[in-house]
Write an enzyme that holds these catalytic residues in place. Sequence first.
Site, PDB file in Angstrom:
ATOM      1  CE  LYS A  20      -3.899  -2.202   2.421  1.00  0.00           C
ATOM      2  NZ  LYS A  20      -4.696  -2.192   3.684  1.00  0.00           N
ATOM      3  CE1 TYR A  60      -9.439  -3.142   0.746  1.00  0.00           C
ATOM      4  CE2 TYR A  60      -8.734  -0.970   0.020  1.00  0.00           C
ATOM      5  CZ  TYR A  60      -8.457  -2.181   0.627  1.00  0.00           C
ATOM      6  OH  TYR A  60      -7.191  -2.430   1.107  1.00  0.00           O
ATOM      7  CG  PHE A  68     -12.905   2.012   7.963  1.00  0.00           C
ATOM      8  CD1 PHE A  68     -12.407   1.456   6.784  1.00  0.00           C
ATOM      9  CD2 PHE A  68     -13.593   1.190   8.848  1.00  0.00           C
ATOM     10  CE1 PHE A  68     -12.595   0.119   6.493  1.00  0.00           C
ATOM     11  CE2 PHE A  68     -13.784  -0.162   8.552  1.00  0.00           C
ATOM     12  CZ  PHE A  68     -13.279  -0.691   7.366  1.00  0.00           C
ATOM     13  NE  ARG A  96      -6.423 -12.333   5.090  1.00  0.00           N
ATOM     14  CZ  ARG A  96      -7.041 -11.157   5.114  1.00  0.00           C
ATOM     15  NH1 ARG A  96      -6.900 -10.286   4.108  1.00  0.00           N
ATOM     16  NH2 ARG A  96      -7.790 -10.818   6.128  1.00  0.00           N
ATOM     17  CB  THR A 102      -7.305  -6.378   9.579  1.00  0.00           C
ATOM     18  OG1 THR A 102      -7.730  -7.441   8.729  1.00  0.00           O
ATOM     19  CG2 THR A 102      -7.655  -5.039   8.960  1.00  0.00           C
ATOM     20  NE  ARG A 113      -2.266  -5.894   6.976  1.00  0.00           N
ATOM     21  CZ  ARG A 113      -3.422  -6.379   6.538  1.00  0.00           C
ATOM     22  NH1 ARG A 113      -4.024  -7.356   7.203  1.00  0.00           N
ATOM     23  NH2 ARG A 113      -3.984  -5.893   5.449  1.00  0.00           N
ATOM     24  CG  ASN A 123      -3.412  -2.462   7.160  1.00  0.00           C
ATOM     25  OD1 ASN A 123      -3.327  -1.916   6.074  1.00  0.00           O
ATOM     26  ND2 ASN A 123      -4.464  -3.174   7.521  1.00  0.00           N
ATOM     27  CG  HIS A 126      -4.908  -6.184  -0.422  1.00  0.00           C
ATOM     28  ND1 HIS A 126      -6.125  -6.199   0.231  1.00  0.00           N
ATOM     29  CD2 HIS A 126      -5.026  -7.061  -1.459  1.00  0.00           C
ATOM     30  CE1 HIS A 126      -6.945  -7.035  -0.407  1.00  0.00           C
ATOM     31  NE2 HIS A 126      -6.293  -7.578  -1.428  1.00  0.00           N
ATOM     32  CD  GLU A 137      -8.825  -8.854  -3.508  1.00  0.00           C
ATOM     33  OE1 GLU A 137      -7.628  -9.198  -3.359  1.00  0.00           O
ATOM     34  OE2 GLU A 137      -9.593  -8.639  -2.555  1.00  0.00           O
TER      35      GLU A 137
HETATM   36  P1  IDP Z   1      -7.710  -6.891   5.353  1.00  0.00           P
HETATM   37  O1  IDP Z   1      -6.897  -5.829   4.622  1.00  0.00           O
HETATM   38  O2  IDP Z   1      -6.924  -7.523   6.454  1.00  0.00           O
HETATM   39  O3  IDP Z   1      -8.333  -7.898   4.413  1.00  0.00           O
HETATM   40  P2  IDP Z   1     -10.351  -5.660   5.572  1.00  0.00           P
HETATM   41  O4  IDP Z   1     -11.332  -5.884   6.670  1.00  0.00           O
HETATM   42  O5  IDP Z   1     -10.645  -6.271   4.247  1.00  0.00           O
HETATM   43  O6  IDP Z   1      -8.920  -6.125   6.107  1.00  0.00           O
HETATM   44  O7  IDP Z   1     -10.190  -4.102   5.418  1.00  0.00           O
HETATM   45  C1  IDP Z   1      -9.489  -3.571   4.320  1.00  0.00           C
HETATM   46  C2  IDP Z   1      -8.605  -2.451   4.787  1.00  0.00           C
HETATM   47  O8  IDP Z   1      -9.413  -1.399   5.299  1.00  0.00           O
HETATM   48  C3  IDP Z   1      -7.654  -2.798   5.930  1.00  0.00           C
HETATM   49  O9  IDP Z   1      -6.477  -3.455   5.511  1.00  0.00           O
HETATM   50  C4  IDP Z   1      -7.369  -1.421   6.481  1.00  0.00           C
HETATM   51  O10 IDP Z   1      -6.442  -0.718   5.638  1.00  0.00           O
HETATM   52  C5  IDP Z   1      -8.718  -0.752   6.355  1.00  0.00           C
HETATM   53  N1  IDP Z   1      -9.495  -0.878   7.585  1.00  0.00           N
HETATM   54  C6  IDP Z   1     -10.190  -1.958   8.003  1.00  0.00           C
HETATM   55  N2  IDP Z   1     -10.779  -1.727   9.186  1.00  0.00           N
HETATM   56  C7  IDP Z   1     -10.468  -0.464   9.515  1.00  0.00           C
HETATM   57  C8  IDP Z   1     -10.778   0.382  10.637  1.00  0.00           C
HETATM   58  O11 IDP Z   1     -11.484  -0.013  11.580  1.00  0.00           O
HETATM   59  N3  IDP Z   1     -10.256   1.643  10.625  1.00  0.00           N
HETATM   60  C9  IDP Z   1      -9.474   2.096   9.601  1.00  0.00           C
HETATM   61  N4  IDP Z   1      -9.151   1.352   8.538  1.00  0.00           N
HETATM   62  C10 IDP Z   1      -9.633   0.081   8.493  1.00  0.00           C
HETATM   63 MG    MG Z   2      -9.819  -7.710   2.984  1.00  0.00          MG
END
Ligand code: IDP
Ligand code: MG
Length: 161
Positions: A20, A60, A68, A96, A102, A113, A123, A126, A137
Amino acid sequence: GYSSTSGIPGVRERTLIAVKPDGVHRRLVGQILQRFERKGFKLVGLKMLQAPEELLSLHYQDLRKKPFYPSLLHYMTSGPMVVMVWEGHNVVRTSRIMVGDTNPAEARAGSIRGDFSIHISRNVVHASDSVEGAQREIQLWFHGKELIDWNCSDHNSTYQV
Ligand code: IDP
Ligand code: MG
């Protein structure tokens, strides 16, 4: 047992991994890529791009209603990304684990991470979360011609064949 002619089932599984914008800004591209190389997965696609907002909104699409979401789009358009496709047995699930939770505060030490980030809003990386999601994707981020089918010379040392 595994077939000696067709190799390991699922060995052609693919996933989308992306560094990212924060990861690119922090010069973490090499270290992140190296973890997948040293694991033994095969790189079949790689490019750098400034992601268009339309592409991110499809990527997304399941998060559109989250509070968010606007800040997530702002983050993901804040600089270039490096997107990659990695191939190998169980690569979706294994990557993963390599990427970690996450929320970096929950991500294990030793995960990307866990080692390189602190806050959920930044973080660094992806990873697709399912085989079906990965297929979706990969089609979003890459043209078919950008994915390279090649035989890695260490294949027989990585897998029982
Ligand atoms: P992932 O990236 O581990 O698959 P997802 O739930 O798919 O997690 O969320 C996508 C991205 O959205 C996360 O990697 C993070 O950058 C962002 N994100 C998810 N939850 C939050 C939050 O509660 N606050 C801010 N950003 C978030
Ligand atoms: Mg995800």
